[in-house]
Design a protein around this motif. Structure first.
Motif, PDB file in Angstrom:
ATOM      1  N   PRO A  21       0.822  -1.211   0.000  1.00 29.07           N
ATOM      2  CA  PRO A  21       0.000   0.000   0.000  1.00 29.07           C
ATOM      3  C   PRO A  21       0.859   1.266   0.000  1.00 29.07           C
ATOM      4  O   PRO A  21       1.920   1.316   0.633  1.00 29.07           O
ATOM      5  CB  PRO A  21      -0.802  -0.106   1.299  1.00 29.07           C
ATOM      6  CG  PRO A  21      -0.814  -1.567   1.615  1.00 29.07           C
ATOM      7  CD  PRO A  21       0.520  -2.090   1.123  1.00 29.07           C
TER       8      PRO A  21
ATOM      9  N   LEU B 266      -7.054   2.787   0.371  1.00 28.94           N
ATOM     10  CA  LEU B 266      -6.909   1.348   0.187  1.00 28.94           C
ATOM     11  C   LEU B 266      -6.729   0.947  -1.264  1.00 28.94           C
ATOM     12  O   LEU B 266      -6.521  -0.231  -1.567  1.00 28.94           O
ATOM     13  CB  LEU B 266      -8.118   0.619   0.786  1.00 28.94           C
ATOM     14  CG  LEU B 266      -8.318   0.822   2.288  1.00 28.94           C
ATOM     15  CD1 LEU B 266      -9.583   0.119   2.744  1.00 28.94           C
ATOM     16  CD2 LEU B 266      -7.103   0.352   3.069  1.00 28.94           C
ATOM     17  N   SER B 267      -6.792   1.921  -2.186  1.00 29.22           N
ATOM     18  CA  SER B 267      -6.671   1.587  -3.609  1.00 29.22           C
ATOM     19  C   SER B 267      -5.482   2.277  -4.270  1.00 29.22           C
ATOM     20  O   SER B 267      -5.517   2.581  -5.455  1.00 29.22           O
ATOM     21  CB  SER B 267      -7.966   1.932  -4.348  1.00 29.22           C
ATOM     22  OG  SER B 267      -8.161   3.328  -4.396  1.00 29.22           O
TER      23      SER B 267
ATOM     24  N   TRP C 271      -1.085   1.980  -4.469  1.00 34.36           N
ATOM     25  CA  TRP C 271       0.027   1.082  -4.158  1.00 34.36           C
ATOM     26  C   TRP C 271       1.342   1.613  -4.724  1.00 34.36           C
ATOM     27  O   TRP C 271       1.348   2.421  -5.651  1.00 34.36           O
ATOM     28  CB  TRP C 271      -0.225  -0.302  -4.770  1.00 34.36           C
ATOM     29  CG  TRP C 271      -1.440  -0.963  -4.225  1.00 34.36           C
ATOM     30  CD1 TRP C 271      -1.530  -1.747  -3.108  1.00 34.36           C
ATOM     31  CD2 TRP C 271      -2.767  -0.889  -4.757  1.00 34.36           C
ATOM     32  NE1 TRP C 271      -2.823  -2.154  -2.928  1.00 34.36           N
ATOM     33  CE2 TRP C 271      -3.609  -1.643  -3.916  1.00 34.36           C
ATOM     34  CE3 TRP C 271      -3.336  -0.251  -5.859  1.00 34.36           C
ATOM     35  CZ2 TRP C 271      -4.967  -1.793  -4.140  1.00 34.36           C
ATOM     36  CZ3 TRP C 271      -4.692  -0.387  -6.091  1.00 34.36           C
ATOM     37  CH2 TRP C 271      -5.503  -1.153  -5.233  1.00 34.36           C
TER      38      TRP C 271
ATOM     39  N   TYR D 286     -14.328   2.739 -11.408  1.00 35.28           N
ATOM     40  CA  TYR D 286     -13.020   2.692 -10.766  1.00 35.28           C
ATOM     41  C   TYR D 286     -12.070   3.452 -11.685  1.00 35.28           C
ATOM     42  O   TYR D 286     -11.835   3.031 -12.820  1.00 35.28           O
ATOM     43  CB  TYR D 286     -12.603   1.238 -10.608  1.00 35.28           C
ATOM     44  CG  TYR D 286     -11.331   1.007  -9.849  1.00 35.28           C
ATOM     45  CD1 TYR D 286     -11.007   1.751  -8.727  1.00 35.28           C
ATOM     46  CD2 TYR D 286     -10.444   0.027 -10.250  1.00 35.28           C
ATOM     47  CE1 TYR D 286      -9.850   1.515  -8.023  1.00 35.28           C
ATOM     48  CE2 TYR D 286      -9.288  -0.227  -9.551  1.00 35.28           C
ATOM     49  CZ  TYR D 286      -8.990   0.525  -8.434  1.00 35.28           C
ATOM     50  OH  TYR D 286      -7.838   0.284  -7.736  1.00 35.28           O
TER      51      TYR D 286
ATOM     52  N   THR E  69      -3.301  -5.970  -9.091  1.00 36.76           N
ATOM     53  CA  THR E  69      -3.624  -5.670  -7.694  1.00 36.76           C
ATOM     54  C   THR E  69      -4.847  -4.765  -7.623  1.00 36.76           C
ATOM     55  O   THR E  69      -5.756  -4.984  -6.817  1.00 36.76           O
ATOM     56  CB  THR E  69      -2.415  -4.999  -7.006  1.00 36.76           C
ATOM     57  OG1 THR E  69      -1.287  -5.895  -7.070  1.00 36.76           O
ATOM     58  CG2 THR E  69      -2.709  -4.657  -5.561  1.00 36.76           C
TER      59      THR E  69
ATOM     60  N   ASP F  20      -8.096  -6.670  -8.563  1.00 35.71           N
ATOM     61  CA  ASP F  20      -8.539  -7.501  -7.440  1.00 35.71           C
ATOM     62  C   ASP F  20      -9.281  -6.651  -6.406  1.00 35.71           C
ATOM     63  O   ASP F  20     -10.324  -7.055  -5.896  1.00 35.71           O
ATOM     64  CB  ASP F  20      -7.353  -8.212  -6.782  1.00 35.71           C
ATOM     65  CG  ASP F  20      -6.769  -9.319  -7.647  1.00 35.71           C
ATOM     66  OD1 ASP F  20      -7.430  -9.753  -8.620  1.00 35.71           O
ATOM     67  OD2 ASP F  20      -5.633  -9.749  -7.345  1.00 35.71           O
ATOM     68  N   TRP F  21      -8.750  -5.479  -6.091  1.00 33.79           N
ATOM     69  CA  TRP F  21      -9.400  -4.582  -5.131  1.00 33.79           C
ATOM     70  C   TRP F  21     -10.761  -4.125  -5.663  1.00 33.79           C
ATOM     71  O   TRP F  21     -11.750  -4.128  -4.934  1.00 33.79           O
ATOM     72  CB  TRP F  21      -8.504  -3.375  -4.840  1.00 33.79           C
ATOM     73  CG  TRP F  21      -9.096  -2.459  -3.828  1.00 33.79           C
ATOM     74  CD1 TRP F  21      -8.982  -2.565  -2.470  1.00 33.79           C
ATOM     75  CD2 TRP F  21      -9.899  -1.302  -4.076  1.00 33.79           C
ATOM     76  NE1 TRP F  21      -9.680  -1.540  -1.866  1.00 33.79           N
ATOM     77  CE2 TRP F  21     -10.252  -0.755  -2.827  1.00 33.79           C
ATOM     78  CE3 TRP F  21     -10.362  -0.679  -5.228  1.00 33.79           C
ATOM     79  CZ2 TRP F  21     -11.036   0.384  -2.710  1.00 33.79           C
ATOM     80  CZ3 TRP F  21     -11.146   0.451  -5.111  1.00 33.79           C
ATOM     81  CH2 TRP F  21     -11.474   0.975  -3.864  1.00 33.79           C
TER      82      TRP F  21
ATOM     83  N   GLN G 194     -13.406  -6.747  -5.270  1.00 34.55           N
ATOM     84  CA  GLN G 194     -13.852  -6.847  -3.876  1.00 34.55           C
ATOM     85  C   GLN G 194     -14.827  -5.725  -3.528  1.00 34.55           C
ATOM     86  O   GLN G 194     -15.758  -5.928  -2.758  1.00 34.55           O
ATOM     87  CB  GLN G 194     -12.660  -6.790  -2.919  1.00 34.55           C
ATOM     88  CG  GLN G 194     -11.796  -8.006  -2.953  1.00 34.55           C
ATOM     89  CD  GLN G 194     -10.573  -7.854  -2.074  1.00 34.55           C
ATOM     90  OE1 GLN G 194     -10.330  -6.829  -1.449  1.00 34.55           O
ATOM     91  NE2 GLN G 194      -9.774  -8.910  -2.010  1.00 34.55           N
ATOM     92  N   GLU G 195     -14.617  -4.559  -4.104  1.00 33.67           N
ATOM     93  CA  GLU G 195     -15.472  -3.403  -3.840  1.00 33.67           C
ATOM     94  C   GLU G 195     -16.733  -3.397  -4.705  1.00 33.67           C
ATOM     95  O   GLU G 195     -17.549  -2.499  -4.594  1.00 33.67           O
ATOM     96  CB  GLU G 195     -14.686  -2.109  -4.062  1.00 33.67           C
ATOM     97  CG  GLU G 195     -13.542  -1.917  -3.084  1.00 33.67           C
ATOM     98  CD  GLU G 195     -14.019  -1.821  -1.642  1.00 33.67           C
ATOM     99  OE1 GLU G 195     -14.928  -1.014  -1.367  1.00 33.67           O
ATOM    100  OE2 GLU G 195     -13.479  -2.575  -0.799  1.00 33.67           O
TER     101      GLU G 195
END
Length: 178
Positions: free
Chosen positions: A20, A57-58, A60, A99, A122, A125-126, A129-130
């Motif tokens: 992150p 959280l999104s 990196w 997104y 990555t 994948d996030w 999940q959202e």
């Protein structure tokens, strides 16, 4: 004790880690940005920090031996119009189905290591999940080929062309279903 040993062994074997983004990374991110973009596309640190703060959280960074060599800043978004370059984001809306990939940059010396793909994977994948429905981005300076290989295609909306003028002539607004 064994878990600690395994963790340190993993770090030695795979010196490139995706982790992150933290505010401590901003100086490295600014250096990567400067190495990747012409002056007219550079964003101020305060705007990049604000994007991170809107969706911490999104975002990196890819590090090699604990040094940031690539980054990806993303955030949920609403509406058909992309965010403007080097400006603060409006307040986050409670329901976002898009997104937005704001910025993906890899140091020139780290290109060819697959970092852009690893960071993008990555992010996807996030987003799954959202339960975000669609991914969008503005591809600049020859990056459209990379994004098209990732499954994105042009947004066909001629009314948006003026929004892309600040990004330069080789600019494409792209999207894909997640």
């Amino acid at each position: 004790m064994d878990g600690l040993f395994l963790l340190s062994s993993y770090a030695v074997k795979d010196a490139i880690l995706i982790r992150p983004f933290s505010l401590a990374d901003i100086q490295s991110v600014m250096e990567i940005q400067s190495a990747c973009y012409p002056a007219n596309l550079l964003e101020e640190a305060e705007h990049l920090i604000a994007k991170h703060q809107q969706s911490p959280l999104s975002c990196w960074v890819a590090t090699e031996h604990q040094k940031a060599i690539a980054y990806l800043l993303t955030h949920p978004w609403s509406g058909d119009t992309p965010p403007a370059l080097n400006t603060p984001l409006p307040p986050k809306k409670p329901k976002s189905d898009i997104y937005f990939i704001h910025d993906l940059a890899v140091l020139p010396s780290a290109r060819g290591l697959g970092l852009a793909k690893r960071l993008f994977d990555t992010a996807i994948d996030w987003a799954k999940q959202e339960k975000l429905q669609k991914i969008r981005l503005i591809a600049i300076a020859g990056a459209a080929d990379f994004w098209i290989k990732q499954g994105l295609s042009p947004v066909n909306d001629k009314t948006l062309s003026h929004k892309l003028d600040d990004y330069g002539s080789d600019t494409h607004y792209l999207e894909a279903a997640i």
